[in-house]
Write an enzyme that holds these catalytic residues in place. Structure first.
Site, PDB file in Angstrom:
ATOM      1  N   ILE A  14      28.888 142.177  30.025  1.00 36.25           N
ATOM      2  CA  ILE A  14      30.068 142.932  29.576  1.00 36.25           C
ATOM      3  C   ILE A  14      30.323 144.135  30.495  1.00 36.25           C
ATOM      4  CG2 ILE A  14      31.230 144.030  27.614  1.00 36.25           C
ATOM      5  CD1 ILE A  14      29.117 142.674  25.805  1.00 36.25           C
ATOM      6  N   THR A 125      26.570 147.530  18.754  1.00 39.22           N
ATOM      7  CA  THR A 125      26.758 146.170  18.253  1.00 39.22           C
ATOM      8  C   THR A 125      26.940 146.128  16.734  1.00 39.22           C
ATOM      9  OG1 THR A 125      25.491 144.139  17.860  1.00 39.22           O
ATOM     10  CG2 THR A 125      24.215 146.059  18.406  1.00 39.22           C
ATOM     11  N   ASP A 126      27.623 145.093  16.261  1.00 41.69           N
ATOM     12  CA  ASP A 126      27.764 144.899  14.809  1.00 41.69           C
ATOM     13  C   ASP A 126      26.414 144.622  14.148  1.00 41.69           C
ATOM     14  OD1 ASP A 126      27.392 142.299  15.790  1.00 41.69           O
ATOM     15  OD2 ASP A 126      29.193 141.457  14.848  1.00 41.69           O
ATOM     16  N   GLU A 127      25.409 144.240  14.951  1.00 40.37           N
ATOM     17  CA  GLU A 127      24.113 143.862  14.374  1.00 40.37           C
ATOM     18  C   GLU A 127      23.401 145.051  13.744  1.00 40.37           C
ATOM     19  OE1 GLU A 127      21.894 141.001  16.661  1.00 40.37           O
ATOM     20  OE2 GLU A 127      23.708 140.348  17.694  1.00 40.37           O
ATOM     21  N   TYR A 149      15.762 144.009  18.227  1.00 37.95           N
ATOM     22  CA  TYR A 149      16.956 144.329  19.020  1.00 37.95           C
ATOM     23  C   TYR A 149      17.884 145.273  18.260  1.00 37.95           C
ATOM     24  CZ  TYR A 149      21.739 143.803  20.782  1.00 37.95           C
ATOM     25  OH  TYR A 149      23.020 144.051  21.215  1.00 37.95           O
ATOM     26  N   LYS A 153      18.770 149.318  18.769  1.00 42.17           N
ATOM     27  CA  LYS A 153      20.173 149.702  19.039  1.00 42.17           C
ATOM     28  C   LYS A 153      20.642 150.709  17.982  1.00 42.17           C
ATOM     29  CE  LYS A 153      22.907 148.297  21.616  1.00 42.17           C
ATOM     30  NZ  LYS A 153      23.301 148.795  22.981  1.00 42.17           N
ATOM     31  N   PRO A 273      13.220 133.593  13.137  1.00 43.71           N
ATOM     32  CA  PRO A 273      12.682 134.415  12.040  1.00 43.71           C
ATOM     33  C   PRO A 273      13.648 135.562  11.699  1.00 43.71           C
ATOM     34  CG  PRO A 273      11.089 134.237  13.869  1.00 43.71           C
ATOM     35  CD  PRO A 273      12.375 133.631  14.342  1.00 43.71           C
TER      36      PRO A 273
HETATM   37  P1  NAD Z   1      23.355 141.847  29.494  1.00 40.59           P
HETATM   38  O1  NAD Z   1      21.945 141.533  29.071  1.00 40.59           O
HETATM   39  O2  NAD Z   1      24.163 140.799  30.147  1.00 40.59           O
HETATM   40  O3  NAD Z   1      23.354 143.125  30.449  1.00 40.59           O
HETATM   41  C1  NAD Z   1      22.537 144.236  30.261  1.00 40.59           C
HETATM   42  C2  NAD Z   1      22.491 144.996  31.584  1.00 40.59           C
HETATM   43  O4  NAD Z   1      21.708 146.183  31.400  1.00 40.59           O
HETATM   44  C3  NAD Z   1      21.823 144.209  32.721  1.00 40.59           C
HETATM   45  O5  NAD Z   1      22.588 144.327  33.903  1.00 40.59           O
HETATM   46  C4  NAD Z   1      20.469 144.878  32.879  1.00 40.59           C
HETATM   47  O6  NAD Z   1      19.953 144.802  34.206  1.00 40.59           O
HETATM   48  C5  NAD Z   1      20.797 146.301  32.488  1.00 40.59           C
HETATM   49  N1  NAD Z   1      19.632 147.049  32.020  1.00 40.59           N
HETATM   50  C6  NAD Z   1      18.726 146.669  31.075  1.00 40.59           C
HETATM   51  N2  NAD Z   1      17.800 147.625  30.902  1.00 40.59           N
HETATM   52  C7  NAD Z   1      18.134 148.639  31.745  1.00 40.59           C
HETATM   53  C8  NAD Z   1      17.574 149.919  31.999  1.00 40.59           C
HETATM   54  N3  NAD Z   1      16.473 150.317  31.358  1.00 40.59           N
HETATM   55  N4  NAD Z   1      18.188 150.718  32.904  1.00 40.59           N
HETATM   56  C9  NAD Z   1      19.309 150.303  33.562  1.00 40.59           C
HETATM   57  N5  NAD Z   1      19.865 149.096  33.361  1.00 40.59           N
HETATM   58  C10 NAD Z   1      19.290 148.291  32.457  1.00 40.59           C
HETATM   59  O7  NAD Z   1      24.049 142.376  28.159  1.00 40.59           O
HETATM   60  P2  NAD Z   1      25.564 142.380  27.672  1.00 40.59           P
HETATM   61  O8  NAD Z   1      25.771 141.222  26.800  1.00 40.59           O
HETATM   62  O9  NAD Z   1      26.472 142.634  28.822  1.00 40.59           O
HETATM   63  O10 NAD Z   1      25.547 143.677  26.719  1.00 40.59           O
HETATM   64  C11 NAD Z   1      25.937 144.954  27.195  1.00 40.59           C
HETATM   65  C12 NAD Z   1      25.937 145.944  26.051  1.00 40.59           C
HETATM   66  O11 NAD Z   1      26.817 145.505  25.019  1.00 40.59           O
HETATM   67  C13 NAD Z   1      24.574 146.128  25.372  1.00 40.59           C
HETATM   68  O12 NAD Z   1      24.406 147.487  25.082  1.00 40.59           O
HETATM   69  C14 NAD Z   1      24.680 145.302  24.110  1.00 40.59           C
HETATM   70  O13 NAD Z   1      23.823 145.799  23.099  1.00 40.59           O
HETATM   71  C15 NAD Z   1      26.144 145.476  23.777  1.00 40.59           C
HETATM   72  N6  NAD Z   1      26.736 144.386  23.001  1.00 40.59           N
HETATM   73  C16 NAD Z   1      26.607 143.094  23.409  1.00 40.59           C
HETATM   74  C17 NAD Z   1      27.199 142.085  22.669  1.00 40.59           C
HETATM   75  C18 NAD Z   1      27.103 140.633  23.093  1.00 40.59           C
HETATM   76  O14 NAD Z   1      27.508 139.752  22.321  1.00 40.59           O
HETATM   77  N7  NAD Z   1      26.621 140.306  24.286  1.00 40.59           N
HETATM   78  C19 NAD Z   1      27.916 142.394  21.504  1.00 40.59           C
HETATM   79  C20 NAD Z   1      28.046 143.752  21.118  1.00 40.59           C
HETATM   80  C21 NAD Z   1      27.442 144.728  21.884  1.00 40.59           C
HETATM   81  P1  TYD Z   2      22.989 134.706  20.147  1.00 46.55           P
HETATM   82  O1  TYD Z   2      23.909 134.227  21.215  1.00 46.55           O
HETATM   83  O2  TYD Z   2      21.535 134.842  20.456  1.00 46.55           O
HETATM   84  O3  TYD Z   2      23.604 136.073  19.568  1.00 46.55           O
HETATM   85  P2  TYD Z   2      23.159 136.957  18.280  1.00 46.55           P
HETATM   86  O4  TYD Z   2      21.830 136.527  17.814  1.00 46.55           O
HETATM   87  O5  TYD Z   2      23.106 138.321  18.899  1.00 46.55           O
HETATM   88  O6  TYD Z   2      24.239 136.775  17.283  1.00 46.55           O
HETATM   89  O7  TYD Z   2      23.102 133.720  18.908  1.00 46.55           O
HETATM   90  C1  TYD Z   2      24.339 133.507  18.252  1.00 46.55           C
HETATM   91  C2  TYD Z   2      24.076 132.600  17.062  1.00 46.55           C
HETATM   92  O8  TYD Z   2      23.654 131.331  17.538  1.00 46.55           O
HETATM   93  C3  TYD Z   2      22.950 133.105  16.165  1.00 46.55           C
HETATM   94  O9  TYD Z   2      23.269 132.794  14.815  1.00 46.55           O
HETATM   95  C4  TYD Z   2      21.755 132.302  16.603  1.00 46.55           C
HETATM   96  C5  TYD Z   2      22.367 130.965  17.026  1.00 46.55           C
HETATM   97  N1  TYD Z   2      21.643 130.241  18.112  1.00 46.55           N
HETATM   98  C6  TYD Z   2      21.265 128.906  17.920  1.00 46.55           C
HETATM   99  O10 TYD Z   2      21.527 128.299  16.861  1.00 46.55           O
HETATM  100  N2  TYD Z   2      20.618 128.276  18.933  1.00 46.55           N
HETATM  101  C7  TYD Z   2      20.299 128.900  20.111  1.00 46.55           C
HETATM  102  O11 TYD Z   2      19.654 128.266  20.987  1.00 46.55           O
HETATM  103  C8  TYD Z   2      20.694 130.258  20.289  1.00 46.55           C
HETATM  104  C9  TYD Z   2      20.389 130.992  21.568  1.00 46.55           C
HETATM  105  C10 TYD Z   2      21.378 130.891  19.261  1.00 46.55           C
END
Ligand code: NAD
Ligand code: TYD
Length: 336
Positions: A14, A125-127, A149, A153, A273
Site C-alpha cells: 500500500i 487497520t480495522d482489525e 498483529y 497495531k 487459531p
Molecule cells: P506490506 O507488508 O506489503 O508492507 C510493509 C512495508 O513495511 C514493507 O515494505 C516492509 O519492508 C516495511 N517495514 C516493515 N518493518 C519495517 C521497519 N521496522 N522499518 C521500516 N520499514 C519496515 O504491508 P501493506 O499491506 O502495504 O500494509 C501497509 C500498512 O497498512 C500497514 O501498517 C498495515 O498494518 C496497514 N493496513 C494493511 C491492510 C491490508 O489489507 N494489507 C489493511 C489495513 C491496514
Molecule cells: P489475509 O489476507 O491473511 O488478511 P486478514 O487476516 O488480515 O484479514 O486473510 C483474509 C481472509 O482469508 C481471512 O479470513 C483468512 C482467509 N485465508 C484463507 O482462508 N486461506 C489462506 O491461505 C489465507 C492466507 C487467508
C-alpha cells in the site's frame, strides 16, 4: 506546490501505491524510508525510482539514526507511517518483529515528529476493533484486537493518541479494511489464490470459508490516507472501508472463474487459531471529508487477476524465494 512527505514502509504494497499516487499524480516530494523486509521490494517503486521528486532510503523505523537521516534528507512537512509487519499468520508463528516494529518503531517516529514539529499519520487497520458478527464498527468502537498483529497495531494507535493528548502532536490515524490490488505479497488471501489457481496448486480455504472481509482497492485506501492527512482534524481517527463485503469462499470461487481454474482445486484446511469471523467498517467520517471508494470489488478483482497474469516478472522471484519456504511451513506442502 505539492507537499514534502516522509513515507515509512513505502516499499510495501500500500505504501508504494501511495508513493506512486503522490509523486506522479499530485506533484508531492516523497522520501521513502523502508527496512526492506521480505515484504518490502524496491521493484514496487520502479515507476517513481528515477523521478526527481522521489528518494529512497533503506532503514528501520525503530532506528533513530535512520529516521533522523531520512528527515535531514527530505525535510518533510509530514510523516506517513505504513511500516509494519502485516501478516496475521506470521504474527501467530513469529510475533517478535511485530512488537519491535509496531511498538518501538512507532515510538521512534512519534519522537521524531515531536522534535521536528511534523504532522503525523499512522496507517492502521480495522482489525484493531476485533470481529463483529453483525453491524459495523465506527471510530468510537472499543479496541478488541485478537491476534498478535492486531494487538500490536492497536498498541501503536494508543501510543499515537497518547502523543496527541500529552504533547499536542498533530497526529491522525486512518484505519483501512482488507486491501487488494497489484504488488500485494502473495502470502495474503487474494494474490495467494490467484497465483495458486494459475499454477494448478490447491486453494487452501481456512475452516468453512464463511469469514467475511470488507474489501477495498489499494488505490482507494491510498486516496483516503491523503484525504485524512490534508483535511482531517488532528487527533482524530478515520475509518476507510471498501464498498463490498464478501465471504472468503465467494472470493475464491470468483478467482477460480476468472483464472479458468477448477473448483476441485479448492481445499478446506485447518482454520487459523483465533480467526476473526467478520470485519466491517463505517466510513461516514472520511466520506464527510469528500472521499469515497471508486473501485467495486468485481471490477477490481478482475483487474487484479489481469495484473498478476501480466506481471510474472514481479512474482516469479518471490514465488521461488523466501515465500516457498514460508508456504511449506505454513501449509505443510510445497508449491508446484
Ligand atoms: P506490506 O507488508 O506489503 O508492507 C510493509 C512495508 O513495511 C514493507 O515494505 C516492509 O519492508 C516495511 N517495514 C516493515 N518493518 C519495517 C521497519 N521496522 N522499518 C521500516 N520499514 C519496515 O504491508 P501493506 O499491506 O502495504 O500494509 C501497509 C500498512 O497498512 C500497514 O501498517 C498495515 O498494518 C496497514 N493496513 C494493511 C491492510 C491490508 O489489507 N494489507 C489493511 C489495513 C491496514
Ligand atoms: P489475509 O489476507 O491473511 O488478511 P486478514 O487476516 O488480515 O484479514 O486473510 C483474509 C481472509 O482469508 C481471512 O479470513 C483468512 C482467509 N485465508 C484463507 O482462508 N486461506 C489462506 O491461505 C489465507 C492466507 C487467508
Amino acid at each position: 506546490m505539492g507537499m514534502k512527505l516522509l513515507v515509512c514502509g513505502g516499499a510495501g504494497f500500500i505504501g508504494s501505491t501511495y508513493a506512486r499516487q503522490r509523486v506522479l499524480e499530485h506533484g508531492d516530494e516523497v522520501t521513502v524510508l523502508d527496512k526492506l523486509t521480505y515484504a518490502g521490494r524496491e521493484e514496487n517503486l520502479r515507476e517513481v525510482a528515477e523521478h526527481p521528486s522521489f528518494r529512497f532510503m533503506r532503514g528501520a523505523i525503530e532506528d533513530p539514526a535512520a529516521v533522523s537521516a531520512a528527515i535531514a534528507g527530505g525535510s518533510p512537512e509530514a510523516i506517513v507511517n505504513f511500516a509494519a509487519e502485516t501478516h496475521v499468520d506470521r504474527s501467530i508463528s513469529e510475533p517478535d518483529a511485530f512488537v519491535a516494529t509496531h511498538a518501538l518503531g512507532t515510538y521512534v517516529l512519534l519522537e521524531a515528529a515531536r522534535e521536528h514539529g511534523l504532522r503525523y499519520l499512522q496507517v492502521s487497520t480495522d482489525e484493531v476493533y476485533g470481529s463483529i458478527e453483525q453491524g459495523t464498527f465506527t471510530e468510537d468502537s472499543p479496541l478488541r484486537p485478537s491476534s498478535p498483529y492486531s494487538a500490536t497495531k492497536a498498541g501503536a494507535d494508543l501510543l499515537v493518541q497518547a502523543y496527541v493528548h500529552t504533547y499536542g502532536l498533530p497526529a491522525l490515524i486512518c484505519r483501512g479494511s482488507n486491501n487488494y490490488g497489484p504488488y500485494q505479497y502473495p502470502e495474503k488471501l487474494i494474490p495467494l489464490m490467484i497465483l495458486n489457481a494459475l499454477h494448478g496448486d490447491s486453494l487452501p480455504v481456512y475452516g468453512d470459508g464463511m469469514q467475511v472481509r470488507n474489501w477495498i482497492h489499494c488505490s482507494d485506501f491510498a486516496r483516503a490516507i491523503a484525504h485524512v492527512l490534508e483535511r482531517g482534524v488532528p487527533g482524530e481517527v478515520y475509518n476507510a472501508g471498501g464498498p463490498d463485503e464478501q465471504p472468503n469462499i465467494e472470493v475464491v470461487r470468483r478467482i477460480v472463474a476468472l483464472t479458468g481454474a477448477s473448483d476441485a482445486q479448492i481445499e478446506h484446511v485447518t482454520d487459523r487459531p483465533g480467526h476473526d469471523r467478520r470485519y466491517s467498517l463505517s466510513s461516514q467520517k472520511v466520506r464527510a471529508l469528500g472521499w469515497s471508494p471508486q473501485v467495486r470489488f468485481d471490477d477490481g478483482l478482475e483487474r487484479t487477476v489481469a495484473w498478476y497474469r501480466e506481471n510474472s516478472w514481479w512474482w516469479e522471484p518471490i514465488r521461488s524465494g523466501e515465500y516457498r519456504a514460508y508456504y511449506e511451513r505454513q501449509y505443510g506442502r510445497a508449491l508446484s
